[in-house]
Scaffold this motif. Structure first.
Motif, PDB file in Angstrom:
ATOM      1  N   ASN A  47       0.834  -1.190  -0.087  1.00 42.51           N
ATOM      2  CA  ASN A  47      -0.049   0.038   0.235  1.00 42.51           C
ATOM      3  C   ASN A  47       1.269   0.853  -0.074  1.00 42.51           C
ATOM      4  N   GLY A  48       1.656   1.273   0.716  1.00 39.89           N
ATOM      5  CA  GLY A  48       3.301   2.684   0.807  1.00 39.89           C
ATOM      6  C   GLY A  48       3.790   2.557  -0.404  1.00 39.89           C
ATOM      7  N   LEU A  49       3.994   1.764  -1.016  1.00 41.24           N
ATOM      8  CA  LEU A  49       4.621   1.892  -2.684  1.00 41.24           C
ATOM      9  C   LEU A  49       2.968   2.202  -3.346  1.00 41.24           C
ATOM     10  N   ARG A  50       2.498   1.811  -3.353  1.00 37.63           N
ATOM     11  CA  ARG A  50       1.919   2.416  -4.669  1.00 37.63           C
ATOM     12  C   ARG A  50       1.252   3.891  -4.082  1.00 37.63           C
ATOM     13  N   VAL A  51       1.000   4.236  -2.925  1.00 37.67           N
ATOM     14  CA  VAL A  51       0.828   5.294  -2.630  1.00 37.67           C
ATOM     15  C   VAL A  51       1.687   6.440  -3.246  1.00 37.67           C
ATOM     16  N   GLY A  52       3.047   5.937  -2.262  1.00 39.98           N
ATOM     17  CA  GLY A  52       4.265   6.504  -2.951  1.00 39.98           C
ATOM     18  C   GLY A  52       4.398   7.499  -4.397  1.00 39.98           C
ATOM     19  N   LEU A  53       4.178   6.158  -5.139  1.00 32.91           N
ATOM     20  CA  LEU A  53       4.342   6.155  -6.428  1.00 32.91           C
ATOM     21  C   LEU A  53       3.441   6.310  -7.112  1.00 32.91           C
ATOM     22  N   CYS A  54       2.320   6.797  -6.570  1.00 33.22           N
ATOM     23  CA  CYS A  54       1.224   7.963  -7.534  1.00 33.22           C
ATOM     24  C   CYS A  54       0.835   9.510  -7.204  1.00 33.22           C
ATOM     25  N   VAL A  55       1.801   9.784  -6.034  1.00 35.65           N
ATOM     26  CA  VAL A  55       2.554  10.995  -5.311  1.00 35.65           C
ATOM     27  C   VAL A  55       2.568  11.209  -6.183  1.00 35.65           C
ATOM     28  N   ALA A  56       4.594  10.374  -6.147  1.00 31.69           N
ATOM     29  CA  ALA A  56       5.308  11.574  -6.276  1.00 31.69           C
ATOM     30  C   ALA A  56       5.207  11.127  -9.105  1.00 31.69           C
ATOM     31  N   ALA A  57       4.859  10.782  -8.885  1.00 33.66           N
ATOM     32  CA  ALA A  57       4.392  10.698 -10.493  1.00 33.66           C
ATOM     33  C   ALA A  57       3.545  11.624 -10.772  1.00 33.66           C
ATOM     34  N   SER A  58       2.406  12.461 -10.065  1.00 40.56           N
ATOM     35  CA  SER A  58       1.268  12.874 -10.400  1.00 40.56           C
ATOM     36  C   SER A  58       2.463  14.581  -9.788  1.00 40.56           C
ATOM     37  N   THR A  59       3.126  14.348  -8.638  1.00 43.27           N
ATOM     38  CA  THR A  59       3.711  15.796  -8.713  1.00 43.27           C
ATOM     39  C   THR A  59       4.510  15.901  -9.384  1.00 43.27           C
ATOM     40  N   ALA A  60       5.488  15.105 -10.470  1.00 44.17           N
ATOM     41  CA  ALA A  60       6.461  15.311 -11.284  1.00 44.17           C
ATOM     42  C   ALA A  60       6.069  15.787 -12.706  1.00 44.17           C
ATOM     43  N   VAL A  61       4.690  15.588 -12.872  1.00 42.01           N
ATOM     44  CA  VAL A  61       3.785  15.994 -13.801  1.00 42.01           C
ATOM     45  C   VAL A  61       3.277  16.911 -14.111  1.00 42.01           C
ATOM     46  N   ALA A  62       2.898  17.747 -12.468  1.00 38.38           N
ATOM     47  CA  ALA A  62       2.598  19.122 -12.002  1.00 38.38           C
ATOM     48  C   ALA A  62       3.124  19.666 -12.108  1.00 38.38           C
ATOM     49  N   LEU A  63       4.596  19.978 -11.410  1.00 31.28           N
ATOM     50  CA  LEU A  63       5.701  20.496 -11.862  1.00 31.28           C
ATOM     51  C   LEU A  63       5.871  20.722 -13.277  1.00 31.28           C
ATOM     52  N   SER A  64       5.659  19.985 -13.664  1.00 30.59           N
ATOM     53  CA  SER A  64       5.556  19.794 -15.303  1.00 30.59           C
ATOM     54  C   SER A  64       4.859  21.296 -16.516  1.00 30.59           C
ATOM     55  N   LEU A  65       4.181  21.051 -15.765  1.00 28.15           N
ATOM     56  CA  LEU A  65       3.081  21.742 -16.143  1.00 28.15           C
ATOM     57  C   LEU A  65       2.546  22.643 -15.768  1.00 28.15           C
ATOM     58  N   HIS A  66       3.098  23.519 -14.842  1.00 30.30           N
ATOM     59  CA  HIS A  66       2.156  24.556 -13.779  1.00 30.30           C
ATOM     60  C   HIS A  66       3.085  24.810 -12.736  1.00 30.30           C
ATOM     61  N   ALA A  67       3.587  26.431 -12.391  1.00 30.33           N
ATOM     62  CA  ALA A  67       4.847  26.917 -12.599  1.00 30.33           C
ATOM     63  C   ALA A  67       4.462  26.931 -10.870  1.00 30.33           C
ATOM     64  N   ASP A  68       3.462  27.617 -10.459  1.00 31.54           N
ATOM     65  CA  ASP A  68       3.218  27.440  -9.234  1.00 31.54           C
ATOM     66  C   ASP A  68       1.611  27.018  -8.682  1.00 31.54           C
TER      67      ASP A  68
END
Length: 717
Positions: A381-402
């Motif tokens: 469960n921890g790995l699934r949550v961590g991977l999803c949140v980390a991947a979505s954070t990387a995509v969000a940082l690429s799309l939005h400046a703030d």
């Protein structure tokens, strides 16, 4: 003329669970008090921030009240303190972590940081509903603090977040029915204990019928709610006069009687012989006596022709004795060895004229608890949550400046398995977000305008009032939460956020569907097996506690009712010898044994919920998805039930089974628990082959073989 019969209509194919689950809706009465609390929670706090010139702090206080409203469930005052206070504290901690990360770390440092927090959040979520809510709030507020850091110091914002939750707790204390008597402060706990007797009455009426299993599960759920309420009552005593102590002591005594009576009732369910309808009137009268804080009167009991019925008769007599006895200052505390003392399933020692004092307990098993943080279910469960949140954070940082917080927050909500199947969550999240964005856009176009925030405050008040009702469906809850969050971020200055939310939500759904269906992350054998293994471990310890401990040799005999002796002439072959009418009451099981049994049933309830969620997931290619986990849960419930009946029979004088049989069965329980925990099939050689001469242990053995057949590699429906 020969009449040609009409051709039979083809049978309709059942709609798959993964397709019907998104349309499910939980019904129930409208929680009016919670609706009023929701309307008075976040909106006034936001208005206070506007009036004081600190809109940023008003927004954080409103967020704290909003998340507290999501956890505002029916229950006692003390359960509200735990269910709201612990997640709010975790949310404030997450807000601090996110704000400090934004202030001290680089932009891309949020990816590994949120992965670590996501792993911790997922691992903690396995610990139960309260821990799951706390872990979720910590992760969501950390992403919010990192993606939209508060201006100035981070400490005032965290304190305001806590203050918003504390404001809802204060409303929960104040907006209640006025007290009609001096002991009315225990009304919530009293209702929880009375519900146990009512559930027992329903279970007794269902004995021998098709609804017996469902009635037993409702009885278990009522016991768990009452156990939590009474335990918190002793841990968090109310600071009032001694009259409350006497009432609380009586309630503890009566819950102890309910616990013993429920054990005997489970034995009657296991026996399976229908009972006369008037037998259920005994628990009904006990429930009415708990609510009125009075005496129950005469209690009917069944004919004592078997060990199980003798046990119920004696438990009913002990309950009548416990109800007739006063509390501290009203006749003194109950003597040691009576149900009023020994059946309380928590470690509290009542003293006459004083508050409840907890027994000091050493920190036993701490290294084992720490090691279970990396158990397979927590790792997965921890790995699934961590991977999803980390991947979505990387995509969000690429799309939005703030202001990139929305995408990881959406992923965090979607990846939580206790909110329902993944496909259902994704569908409802998209629909709810679209509805929330559309409603917010329409309201801002109609009522919004430059130079005013009253329309935002009105929207927050309406959303807070809808939040307690919106918990019945995930899409409805998502729409209301979207309205509230958009109102808060719009007030905080993110006025261009509305249009991007649908795109961020769609991206988060795609990421969660992709990561959530990676191999080794969606095996229900691990998710369900973890909770089922916990239930079997508690059952194994319970059996060892009951059967490995020598019987007490204090020279006392067990008590029985005079009516029982008059009804039973010669005891039946299966019945225990009738003791003398003037003998002392039966020594009740030690609280640690009751706690183990409660823990086993609690783990089973959680495992059944996880199994139902796994059954509604999208069909996968792996054969492990074909296991009939509902049937596994039925077998596991029968094992715990048989262990409870074994304890009841031993207490009534039935000879203990041989030590070799006990070791074989408990060893098989431990081996099955290890196999389910690790997601593998148990070695058939570890299961006992020789039938046991003890009826209850034979039941345990048979159901263990049934679980092995259901979970063996390559098996399934």
């Amino acid at each position: 003329m020969t009449t040609v019969p009409p051709s039979p209509r083809p049978a309709r194919r059942a709609v798959p669970a993964w397709l019907s689950h998104p349309l499910g809706w939980r019904s129930g009465p409208v929680p009016r008090a919670a609706v009023v609390r929701g309307a008075l929670s976040a909106g006034p706090l936001l208005a206070l921030g506007v009036a004081g010139g600190r809109l940023d702090l008003g927004v954080l206080a409103g967020l704290g009240a909003m998340f507290a409203g999501l956890n505002d469930r029916p229950g006692t005052r003390r359960t509200g303190v735990v269910h709201i206070g612990l997640p709010a504290t975790a949310g404030a901690f997450g807000l601090l972590c996110g704000a400090l990360l934004a202030a001290t770390g680089g932009r891309w440092s949020a990816v590994p940081a949120l992965f670590a927090l996501g792993w911790l959040s997922g691992a903690l979520s396995v610990g139960g509903p309260v821990w799951s809510s706390a872990a979720m709030q910590m992760l969501v507020t950390a992403a919010l603090g990192a993606g939209m850091p508060p201006a100035g110091s981070v400490w005032p914002g965290a304190l305001c977040y806590l203050g918003g939750a504390a404001w809802l707790l204060l409303l929960r204390f104040l907006l209640r029915a006025p007290a009609r008597r001096r002991s009315a402060r225990w009304d919530g706990e009293r209702e929880a204990v009375a519900a146990v007797f009512d559930a027992l009455a329903d279970a007794l009426r269902a004995v021998g019928g098709p609804d017996a299993g469902a009635a037993r599960r409702r009885l278990t759920a009522a016991q768990q709610r009452a156990d939590e309420s009474v335990r918190l009552m002793t841990l968090l005593p109310w600071p009032f006069g001694s009259g409350g102590s006497a009432s609380a002591y009586r309630l503890v005594t009566r819950f102890g009687a309910a616990t013993a009576l429920c054990e005997a009732g489970i034995a009657l369910l296991w026996e399976g012989r229908p009972l006369p309808r008037e037998i259920a009137e005994g628990p009904r009268r006990l429930a009415a006596a708990v609510r009125a804080d009075g005496a129950p009167g005469a209690l009917p009991s069944p004919a004592s022709d078997t060990v199980q019925r003798v046990a119920f008769d004696r438990a009913l007599l002990d309950a009548a004795i416990a109800f007739d006895r006063g509390g501290p200052g009203e006749g003194g505390p109950a003597p040691y060895g009576t149900p009023a003392y020994d059946t309380a399933p928590y470690d509290v020692v009542p003293h006459a004229g004083t508050r409840f004092a907890r027994r000091p307990r050493p920190l036993r098993g701490l290294p084992r608890r720490v090691a279970r943080l990396v158990a397979p279910a927590r790792r997965e469960n921890g790995l699934r949550v961590g991977l999803c949140v980390a991947a979505s954070t990387a995509v969000a940082l690429s799309l939005h400046a703030d202001h990139w917080y929305w995408l990881p927050i959406t992923a965090a909500f979607l990846v939580k398995p206790d909110l329902g199947p993944l496909f259902s969550r994704v569908v409802n999240r998209v629909a709810g977000t679209a509805a929330g964005v559309l409603l917010f856009t329409l309201w801002s176009a109609v009522a919004g305008g430059p130079g005013g925030t009253w329309w935002l405050i009105a929207l927050v008040v309406a959303g807070g009032a809808l939040l307690p009702v919106a918990t019945r469906h995930f899409a409805f809850q998502t729409a209301v939460a979207t309205l509230l969050v958009l109102s808060f971020v719009y007030a905080a200055g993110d006025t261009a956020a509305t249009a991007d939310r649908l795109l961020d939500t769609a991206l988060a759904c795609a990421l969660v569907l992709l990561v959530g269906h990676l191999p080794h992350l969606t095996d229900p054998r691990i998710r369900v097996g973890h909770r089922c293994a916990a239930a079997l471990r508690h059952t194994e310890r319970y059996l060892r506690h009951v059967l490995d401990t020598p019987p007490p040799d204090d020279g006392t005999a067990t008590a029985t009712a005079t009516a029982t002796a008059s009804r039973t002439g010669t005891p039946a072959p299966d019945a225990a010898p009738a003791p003398a009418p003037d003998a002392a009451p039966t020594p009740a099981p030690h609280p640690s044994g009751i706690a183990l049994r409660h823990a086993a049933y609690r783990a089973l309830a959680e495992a059944r919920a996880v199994a139902e969620t796994a059954a509604a997931e999208l069909p996968g290619p792996r054969r492990t998805h074909r296991h009939d986990w509902a049937a596994v849960m039925v077998r596991a419930e029968r094992i715990v039930e048989a262990a409870t009946v074994c304890a009841v029979r031993v207490e009534q004088g039935v000879p203990r089974p041989p030590a070799a049989e006990v070791r074989a069965v408990t060893g098989a329980l431990a081996a099955m628990a290890d196999a389910l925990e690790e997601g593998r099939a148990v070695d058939a050689a570890t299961l006992p082959r020789v039938p046991s001469r003890c009826r209850t242990l034979e039941d345990v053995r048979a159901h263990l073989h049934g679980i092995h057949a259901l979970t063996a590699t390559g098996s399934g429906p």
